[in-house]
Write a protein that holds these residues in place. Structure first.
Motif, PDB file in Angstrom:
ATOM      1  N   MET A 149       0.804  -1.405   0.058  1.00 28.25           N
ATOM      2  CA  MET A 149       0.149   0.157   0.145  1.00 28.25           C
ATOM      3  C   MET A 149       0.708   1.271  -0.062  1.00 28.25           C
ATOM      4  O   MET A 149       0.536   2.242  -0.759  1.00 28.25           O
ATOM      5  N   TYR A 165       0.287   4.408  -2.639  1.00 29.93           N
ATOM      6  CA  TYR A 165      -0.181   5.651  -2.344  1.00 29.93           C
ATOM      7  C   TYR A 165       0.875   6.860  -2.714  1.00 29.93           C
ATOM      8  O   TYR A 165       0.385   7.927  -3.253  1.00 29.93           O
ATOM      9  N   ALA A 191       0.333   9.964  -5.330  1.00 27.31           N
ATOM     10  CA  ALA A 191       0.367  11.186  -4.975  1.00 27.31           C
ATOM     11  C   ALA A 191       1.607  12.238  -5.507  1.00 27.31           C
ATOM     12  O   ALA A 191       1.416  13.346  -5.900  1.00 27.31           O
ATOM     13  N   SER A 228       4.966  13.528  -0.992  1.00 32.93           N
ATOM     14  CA  SER A 228       3.939  12.430  -0.628  1.00 32.93           C
ATOM     15  C   SER A 228       3.926  12.079   0.676  1.00 32.93           C
ATOM     16  O   SER A 228       2.722  11.797   1.149  1.00 32.93           O
ATOM     17  N   LEU A 244       0.948  11.990   3.620  1.00 37.00           N
ATOM     18  CA  LEU A 244       0.479  10.753   4.206  1.00 37.00           C
ATOM     19  C   LEU A 244       0.492  10.908   5.797  1.00 37.00           C
ATOM     20  O   LEU A 244      -0.156  10.459   6.551  1.00 37.00           O
ATOM     21  N   THR A 291      -2.258  10.587   8.290  1.00 35.76           N
ATOM     22  CA  THR A 291      -2.021   9.351   9.423  1.00 35.76           C
ATOM     23  C   THR A 291      -2.244   9.981  10.711  1.00 35.76           C
ATOM     24  O   THR A 291      -2.815   9.134  11.611  1.00 35.76           O
ATOM     25  N   ILE A 305      -5.601   8.669  -4.622  1.00 35.05           N
ATOM     26  CA  ILE A 305      -5.064   7.595  -3.423  1.00 35.05           C
ATOM     27  C   ILE A 305      -5.971   6.722  -3.477  1.00 35.05           C
ATOM     28  O   ILE A 305      -5.820   5.535  -3.144  1.00 35.05           O
ATOM     29  N   SER A 328      -5.775   3.942  -6.092  1.00 32.50           N
ATOM     30  CA  SER A 328      -4.522   3.218  -5.808  1.00 32.50           C
ATOM     31  C   SER A 328      -4.691   2.264  -4.622  1.00 32.50           C
ATOM     32  O   SER A 328      -4.311   1.247  -4.491  1.00 32.50           O
ATOM     33  N   GLY A 329      -5.538   2.624  -3.829  1.00 35.24           N
ATOM     34  CA  GLY A 329      -5.801   2.058  -2.377  1.00 35.24           C
ATOM     35  C   GLY A 329      -6.648   0.684  -2.993  1.00 35.24           C
ATOM     36  O   GLY A 329      -6.642  -0.338  -2.431  1.00 35.24           O
TER      37      GLY A 329
END
Length: 238
Positions: free
Chosen positions: A121, A125, A129, A150, A154, A158, A216, A219-220
């Motif tokens: 992952m 991600y 980005a 990027s 993130l 997070t 994103i 991509s997830g």
């Protein structure tokens, strides 16, 4: 402060760094990402991956944060829920082909899915980005600083998301509400961190946040599909 108190606090810091990867630099970085994310981004972009020695490296911090999330996932029962959500007409033939009990199949699948989720992952991600941040930034970031930007974003997303992780990986209304709040945090992280660098006005900022979130998200979805396929093959293995 006595020498004994200092020693105990140092021991706690050492234990935190050894077990969770969180030392003084990580704590400082997480704190500043909450209160002043734009300045943290500026430090990472201008003064290098440690922000002139003040902060943790973006990639290292992101992997540490994800390790904490995976610990939460483990405590919540693992990632086999991705497979358990499959329609019975798809899952039952896989169980029959595996020649093992449902619990054994799920355990084998979950082991590999949990092990590979972060390695799969995180790059996806960042790859989603990075081109956008390179396009939107007034500077010529190049690939290296593009990836740094990027992971900076993130991380800013997070850190405040961590308390929600316990609910996101659950079921029912709480999981739905936590997932919606997680999306809101993603938008807020972009708007708070990128003002003056990735966007100027409010409307362009919201539009770019939507584009970034869509990239994103795609991509997830790809990463989830990859991890699920890996889980299926792991479950089928003897």
């Amino acid at each position: 402060m006595t020498d004994g108190e200092t020693t105990r606090k140092q021991a706690i810091r050492d234990l935190s760094e050894d077990t969770l990867g969180f030392g003084a630099a990580e704590v400082r970085t997480a704190r500043d990402l909450l209160v002043r994310p734009r300045l943290v981004l500026q430090a990472w972009m201008i003064e290098g991956p440690t922000g002139g020695g003040r902060y943790a490296k973006p990639l290292k911090l992101y992997l540490t944060l994800n390790a904490i999330i995976m610990l939460i996932v483990f405590l919540k029962g693992g990632l086999s829920g991705y497979l358990e959500g499959m329609p019975a007409e798809m899952l039952n033939p896989l169980l029959a082909q595996a020649g093992k009990s449902r619990d054994a199949f799920m355990a084998d699948a979950d082991g590999w899915m949990s092990f590979l989720t972060i390695p799969v992952m995180a790059p996806l991600y960042a790859l989603a980005a990075m081109p956008l941040f390179r396009l939107w930034d007034a500077e010529d970031l190049g690939v290296r600083r593009g990836f740094r930007a990027s992971f900076a974003y993130l991380n800013a997303w997070t850190v405040p998301m961590l308390p929600l992780s316990w609910f996101v990986f659950g079921t029912g209304p709480a999981a739905l509400i936590a997932s919606l709040l997680m999306a809101v945090l993603g938008f807020a992280a972009f708007l708070r961190m990128g003002r003056g660098r990735w966007y100027r006005g409010v409307l362009p900022g919201v539009g770019k946040a939507l584009i970034l979130f869509a990239a994103i998200g795609l991509s997830g979805a790809l990463g989830t599909a990859i991890v699920t396929v890996i889980g299926v093959f792991a479950g089928l293995a003897a």
